[in-house]
Motif scaffolding. Structure first.
Motif, PDB file in Angstrom:
ATOM      1  N   TYR A 104      -7.444   4.249  -7.147  1.00 42.02           N
ATOM      2  CA  TYR A 104      -8.400   5.279  -6.745  1.00 42.02           C
ATOM      3  C   TYR A 104      -9.380   5.533  -7.883  1.00 42.02           C
ATOM      4  CZ  TYR A 104      -5.046   5.984  -3.035  1.00 42.02           C
ATOM      5  OH  TYR A 104      -4.214   5.778  -1.968  1.00 42.02           O
ATOM      6  N   ARG A 105     -10.535   6.099  -7.526  1.00 42.78           N
ATOM      7  CA  ARG A 105     -11.567   6.389  -8.519  1.00 42.78           C
ATOM      8  C   ARG A 105     -12.175   7.751  -8.246  1.00 42.78           C
ATOM      9  NH1 ARG A 105     -15.847   1.953  -8.332  1.00 42.78           N
ATOM     10  NH2 ARG A 105     -17.234   3.414  -9.349  1.00 42.78           N
ATOM     11  N   SER A 157      -3.050  -2.433  -6.064  1.00 46.96           N
ATOM     12  CA  SER A 157      -3.688  -1.534  -5.100  1.00 46.96           C
ATOM     13  C   SER A 157      -2.638  -0.724  -4.356  1.00 46.96           C
ATOM     14  CB  SER A 157      -4.515  -2.340  -4.114  1.00 46.96           C
ATOM     15  OG  SER A 157      -5.605  -2.920  -4.770  1.00 46.96           O
ATOM     16  N   PRO A 158      -2.979   0.490  -3.928  1.00 45.82           N
ATOM     17  CA  PRO A 158      -4.307   1.075  -4.003  1.00 45.82           C
ATOM     18  C   PRO A 158      -4.597   1.705  -5.380  1.00 45.82           C
ATOM     19  CG  PRO A 158      -2.858   2.548  -2.816  1.00 45.82           C
ATOM     20  CD  PRO A 158      -2.049   1.320  -3.142  1.00 45.82           C
ATOM     21  N   MET A 200       0.831  -1.185   0.000  1.00 34.73           N
ATOM     22  CA  MET A 200       0.000   0.000   0.000  1.00 34.73           C
ATOM     23  C   MET A 200       0.876   1.248   0.000  1.00 34.73           C
ATOM     24  SD  MET A 200      -3.373  -0.768   0.243  1.00 34.73           S
ATOM     25  CE  MET A 200      -4.277   0.375   1.231  1.00 34.73           C
ATOM     26  N   THR A 213     -11.241   8.840  -4.552  1.00 33.52           N
ATOM     27  CA  THR A 213     -11.399   8.054  -3.337  1.00 33.52           C
ATOM     28  C   THR A 213     -10.908   6.637  -3.626  1.00 33.52           C
ATOM     29  OG1 THR A 213     -13.667   7.446  -3.913  1.00 33.52           O
ATOM     30  CG2 THR A 213     -13.368   9.404  -2.516  1.00 33.52           C
ATOM     31  N   LEU A 214     -10.709   5.875  -2.579  1.00 33.65           N
ATOM     32  CA  LEU A 214     -10.224   4.509  -2.749  1.00 33.65           C
ATOM     33  C   LEU A 214     -11.224   3.688  -3.557  1.00 33.65           C
ATOM     34  CD1 LEU A 214      -7.886   2.624  -1.998  1.00 33.65           C
ATOM     35  CD2 LEU A 214      -9.226   1.948   0.006  1.00 33.65           C
ATOM     36  N   HIS A 215     -10.728   2.985  -4.564  1.00 32.55           N
ATOM     37  CA  HIS A 215     -11.544   2.096  -5.389  1.00 32.55           C
ATOM     38  C   HIS A 215     -11.604   0.758  -4.666  1.00 32.55           C
ATOM     39  CE1 HIS A 215     -13.255   0.306  -8.965  1.00 32.55           C
ATOM     40  NE2 HIS A 215     -12.232  -0.515  -9.123  1.00 32.55           N
ATOM     41  N   THR A 216     -12.796   0.372  -4.253  1.00 33.97           N
ATOM     42  CA  THR A 216     -12.932  -0.837  -3.437  1.00 33.97           C
ATOM     43  C   THR A 216     -13.337  -2.061  -4.243  1.00 33.97           C
ATOM     44  OG1 THR A 216     -15.198  -0.223  -2.869  1.00 33.97           O
ATOM     45  CG2 THR A 216     -13.455   0.471  -1.351  1.00 33.97           C
ATOM     46  N   ARG A 217     -13.584  -1.902  -5.526  1.00 35.18           N
ATOM     47  CA  ARG A 217     -13.958  -3.057  -6.354  1.00 35.18           C
ATOM     48  C   ARG A 217     -12.678  -3.703  -6.887  1.00 35.18           C
ATOM     49  NH1 ARG A 217     -18.356  -3.312 -11.259  1.00 35.18           N
ATOM     50  NH2 ARG A 217     -18.212  -5.559 -11.516  1.00 35.18           N
ATOM     51  N   VAL A 218     -12.047  -4.485  -6.043  1.00 36.89           N
ATOM     52  CA  VAL A 218     -10.759  -5.098  -6.357  1.00 36.89           C
ATOM     53  C   VAL A 218     -10.991  -6.548  -6.775  1.00 36.89           C
ATOM     54  CG1 VAL A 218      -8.494  -5.693  -5.427  1.00 36.89           C
ATOM     55  CG2 VAL A 218      -9.602  -3.575  -4.723  1.00 36.89           C
ATOM     56  N   GLU A 230      -5.724  -6.617  -7.509  1.00 36.05           N
ATOM     57  CA  GLU A 230      -5.307  -6.498  -6.110  1.00 36.05           C
ATOM     58  C   GLU A 230      -3.820  -6.178  -5.948  1.00 36.05           C
ATOM     59  OE1 GLU A 230      -3.748  -7.196  -2.391  1.00 36.05           O
ATOM     60  OE2 GLU A 230      -3.424  -8.675  -3.949  1.00 36.05           O
TER      61      GLU A 230
END
Length: 140
Positions: free
Chosen positions: A27-28, A24-25, A1, A11-16, A21
């Protein structure tokens, strides 16, 4: 990270997925008709020669263009179950360096009853390094 902060609005893109993966991280930045993606470039994004890998650029271009097709169609009142890539093209126009901010900036060109056509410009610290286009089959 990475402990670097993304630009404003991201913001953090959580659809990994298992494929994204390791990158990551990610962002979107969601807008009503598109979704931008962005990353701070690290070694995980590079090939064995230390250059940002074209496959990495293409994979995230495919992601952001698919998200954008769905987002733009939803903004127009059309909800779809999914999108499947049927064609992806990338032109590499420049290079990027470790530590730079890379962003994928997509736009839906047209959606028909069965296909969506999307393009994206990929930048590194604001300089264009690639352009991409994709065609997606719309799953209703």
């Amino acid at each position: 990270m990475s402990d670097l902060q993304p630009p404003e609005n991201y913001t953090l893109h959580t659809r990994v997925s298992p494929m994204t993966e390791p990158w990551s991280p990610i962002y979107r930045w969601d807008q009503p008709d598109r979704i931008y993606l962005g990353v701070h470039l690290r070694e995980a994004h590079c090939n064995s020669r230390g250059l940002v890998h074209g496959g990495f650029i293409a994979a995230l271009a495919d992601n952001c263009m698919g998200y954008t097709a769905g987002q733009a169609m939803a903004a127009d009142g059309r909800r779809v179950k999914g999108l499947v890539t049927v064609n992806l093209g990338v032109d590499y126009l420049g290079s990027a360096k470790l530590g730079q901010w890379m962003s994928w900036e997509p736009e839906l060109i047209k959606a028909t009853g069965t296909l969506a056509f999307v393009q994206a410009v990929i930048n590194a610290d604001g300089a264009v390094v690639a352009r991409a286009n994709a065609t997606f089959k719309i799953i209703d």
